[in-house]
Design an enzyme around this catalytic site. Structure first.
Site, PDB file in Angstrom:
ATOM      1  CG  ASN A 194      -2.057  -0.959   1.141  1.00 10.93           C
ATOM      2  OD1 ASN A 194      -2.296  -1.547   0.090  1.00 10.93           O
ATOM      3  ND2 ASN A 194      -2.760  -1.148   2.233  1.00 10.93           N
ATOM      4  NE  ARG A 227      -3.657   5.397 -10.501  1.00 14.96           N
ATOM      5  CZ  ARG A 227      -4.449   6.206  -9.787  1.00 14.96           C
ATOM      6  NH1 ARG A 227      -4.846   5.838  -8.589  1.00 14.96           N
ATOM      7  NH2 ARG A 227      -4.842   7.358 -10.287  1.00 14.96           N
ATOM      8  CG  HIS A 259     -14.873   2.426 -10.949  1.00 15.91           C
ATOM      9  ND1 HIS A 259     -15.559   2.492  -9.754  1.00 15.91           N
ATOM     10  CD2 HIS A 259     -13.745   1.715 -10.695  1.00 15.91           C
ATOM     11  CE1 HIS A 259     -14.873   1.856  -8.820  1.00 15.91           C
ATOM     12  NE2 HIS A 259     -13.776   1.365  -9.356  1.00 15.91           N
ATOM     13  CE1 TYR A 316      -9.298  -7.028  -2.541  1.00 10.05           C
ATOM     14  CE2 TYR A 316     -10.452  -5.619  -4.096  1.00 10.05           C
ATOM     15  CZ  TYR A 316      -9.277  -6.071  -3.545  1.00 10.05           C
ATOM     16  OH  TYR A 316      -8.076  -5.565  -3.991  1.00 10.05           O
TER      17      TYR A 316
END
Length: 692
Positions: free
Chosen positions: A54, A412, A442, A475
């Site tokens: 991160n 990205r 998106h 997730y």
């Protein structure tokens, strides 16, 4: 509201937190998972490596953007009012503290604990004679043949150093075979070399003994410079700006332009330099000069500069007792019924990872072979490496379906993978489009058009997360499967808008960015404000990954001042200050960091007792609401709406095991259970309820 209250300026920079500093605070919370002794040991190691990764991305994108702004200025000041130079200074201070904590966690907690558990990452000083002999042979046979050391002199200038690559700067004395005096050399570790080397059990005596490549390089680097004396060898790593810049209106072929940009991404402007903490200042000065970096870009490291590579140990060590217990996501489709029959009967809600992502794949695979399916349309943002979804789309095209896929090439760090997917789909006859110039797509949408009798029916999947079976396991995301005619009509119009040159449509059910989502959210917040002022019940509960859009924050402040109770569950960066007297006393912000990455976006509004619940692909960020194509869809089925409320909102507001509360000063504190009460974990409760 008295006169003093009325004079409050909601544009006051003191009411807002800095986005970059808030993002670093998120990584402090992730690191806290690595420090939590209640968690399995290898999971703690994984959290440490996630923090490292991160932080890499933070410097590649966020810190790089701020550094660029210090040189060229920025289009507009951030809501917190910090100048780029001040922000960069604060970033360095906070990042330095975070790096210190990361390596203290590694050196003082995790490495000793791993050693006690029989998993040894051996430093050079711990190698015995037998291990050292084996490593020396390994170096000679496997490492040295692929190395290309470069001695620095007038004929050999400082080499180009790839982004985030492992390198060693070597200080030399003496002369080489040509009589050249050696002073300094650079040894670059090719990406083909493993960063973690496992020593065979018969050599080391233990089944889980490992050595870092950086330790092997520095130990045997003298082999590369025969006849010369190595005075010192110091590892370093440079992080570069990784934001791709393509003028979409000027290029004729976006995919081709991105391919060209990707070639140079690894060598763009440097933003951070990590060096061994033993590196002498003269050597450091040479590195800084070559990378054109100031002292404030340096991070001295007490350990491997690429600590994130230790994540390989997690996969190499088969110790189930040191990992989270496995679970099996539940499938929602039965073998006895067609997915279309099930969805036509009633809307379905998928809550990943508790519900299996295989249901989405099964629906798509069924559509690919169903003779009554005429067309399939889908958006792809991050596809992952597994080919099942691609194969289903390809099979559908080969079976004569009209298949259109919007592949977002500008996702990205997934640009290269998405280009490959787009090329493969096109070769198989799928119509591939790249979205809208200037706006990333998106939105997560799947539309299946099926002939049923004399009519056509639309089946839709809308989600908060990507069509990626890998991330769907780790997730949390929500997905809606529906045959609702109005939602199907809206999604059809959105695909028409994305693939053609259609005007902005008025949709029946969905809100969508960049057209109606931003003003729609503000209108709903203002409706709650008006209800509170009129003495009617008013509340807002919203869950997202990040919050930084100014107009939305100002609307929330105004709602809070009117008495609206607001609960925000924001996983990452949040630029709103809760608990400010006279402004945000009615706003609470919490962040939950647990086994799964919280990724769902859910918005709930009281609406004077007629509760509205929406799920979305969009965070409440400027980019999502104003510069991306996003969808926000209502949960119309009352039972499903209650599920979303209970599972995705209420359970997280009740969490006392993995929740953090944002304070007005921008810091976070752990939420504690009431005295005598057992901690409550939202994720743990959902695992037991849905997968137990």
């Amino acid at each position: 509201m008295d006169a003093t209250d009325a004079d409050i300026d909601l544009r006051d920079p003191s009411l807002y937190l800095n986005r970059e500093l808030s993002q670093l605070e998120f990584n402090v919370r992730v690191l806290a998972q690595a420090q939590d002794e209640r968690l399995p040991l290898l999971e703690r190691l994984r959290y440490l490596c996630i923090t490292c990764t991160n932080l890499d991305e933070f410097f590649e994108i966020r810190a790089a953007t701020v550094r660029t702004a210090t040189q060229y200025g920025s289009a507009q000041a951030p809501p917190d009012g910090l100048s780029p130079s001040v922000a960069l200074k604060l970033i360095h201070e906070k990042a330095t503290d975070l790096v210190g904590r990361m390596y203290a966690t590694w050196n003082q907690a995790l490495r000793p604990a791993l050693n006690d558990a029989g998993i040894r990452i051996l430093p050079r000083e711990a190698w015995n004679a037998k291990q050292k002999r084996w490593l020396r042979r390994y170096f000679d046979d496997e490492i040295m043949p692929v190395l290309s050391p470069l001695g620095l002199d007038n004929a050999h200038p400082f080499p180009r150093i790839l982004n985030k690559s492992l390198n060693v700067v070597v200080v030399l004395s003496g002369k080489d075979a040509f009589g050249r005096a050696g002073r300094m050399a650079i040894v670059r570790a090719p990406r083909s070399l493993p960063r973690i080397i496992q020593i065979p059990e018969e050599i080391s005596g233990g089944p889980h003994d490992f050595v870092l490549l950086s330790a092997v390089l520095t130990a045997f680097v003298d082999t590369l410079f025969p006849g010369m004396q190595v005075k010192g060898a110091y590892q370093f790593r440079v992080t570069r700006n990784s934001e791709l810049i393509v003028d979409e209106e000027e290029v004729e072929n976006l995919a081709s332009a991105l391919k060209t940009e990707l070639v140079g991404r690894g060598f763009r402007r440097a933003v951070r330099l990590e060096v061994a903490d033993t590196t002498p200042k003269p050597i450091l000065d040479i590195l800084l000069e070559n990378f054109q970096l100031p002292d404030s870009a340096v991070y001295r490291i007490n350990g491997p500069v690429n600590l994130n590579r230790v994540i390989q140990v997690y996969d190499l060590v088969d110790r189930p007792e040191l990992k989270f217990p496995p679970f099996v996501p539940r499938p929602r489709f039965s073998d006895e019924e067609s997915p279309f029959e099930r969805i036509r009967e009633r809307d379905m809600l998928l809550h990943h990872p508790y519900d299996s992502f295989s249901d989405v794949l099964e629906l798509l695979e069924h559509a690919a072979t169903d003779p009554d399916v005429l067309a399939i349309k889908q958006t792809l943002y991050r596809t992952g490496k597994e080919p099942a979804l691609q194969e289903a789309l390809i099979e559908a095209a080969r079976n004569g379906k009209d298949v259109t896929v919007l592949v977002e090439l500008r996702a990205r760090f997934d640009e290269e993978a998405n280009i490959r997917v787009a090329d493969r789909l096109q070769e198989a006859g799928v119509q591939v489009v790249y979205g809208v110039v200037g706006y990333k797509t998106h939105a997560k949408m799947l539309l299946i058009v099926r002939r049923e009798g004399k009519a056509l029916r639309r089946y839709v999947h809308l989600g908060t997360g990507n069509y990626n079976s890998g991330t769907a396991k780790v997730y949390t995301d929500l997905g809606l499967l529906t045959a609702d005619p109005d939602i199907g009509h809206d999604v059809h119009l959105l695909f028409q808008q994305l693939s053609g040159l259609a005007p902005a449509f008025k949709l029946k059910r969905l809100l969508h960015a960049p057209f109606t989502l931003h003003r729609g959210l503000i209108a709903k917040i203002e409706r709650e404000t008006a209800n509170a002022e009129a003495g009617r019940p008013a509340w807002i509960v919203a869950r997202m990954n990040a919050l930084n859009e100014v107009a939305v924050m100002q609307a929330l402040y105004a709602a809070s001042r009117a008495g609206v109770r607001i609960d925000l569950i924001v996983r990452g960066a949040c630029c709103l200050r809760p608990g400010v007297p006279g402004v945000s006393e009615n706003i609470r912000v919490r962040s939950v960091i647990g086994r799964f990455l919280e990724h769902s976006r859910v918005y709930a509004f009281c609406n004077n007792g007629k509760r509205e619940i929406y799920c979305a692909s969009a965070d409440w960020m400027e980019r999502n609401l104003l510069r991306r194509v996003e969808t926000c869809f209502p949960i119309l089925d009352a039972k499903l709406a209650q599920r979303v409320h209970d599972e995705a909102l209420a359970s997280y507001l009740a969490d006392t095991a993995e929740a953090w509360q944002l304070e007005a000063d921008g810091s976070y504190s752990r939420v504690q259970p009431e005295a005598g009460a057992e901690p409550v974990s939202a994720q743990g409760t959902l695992l037991a309820k849905l997968c137990g």
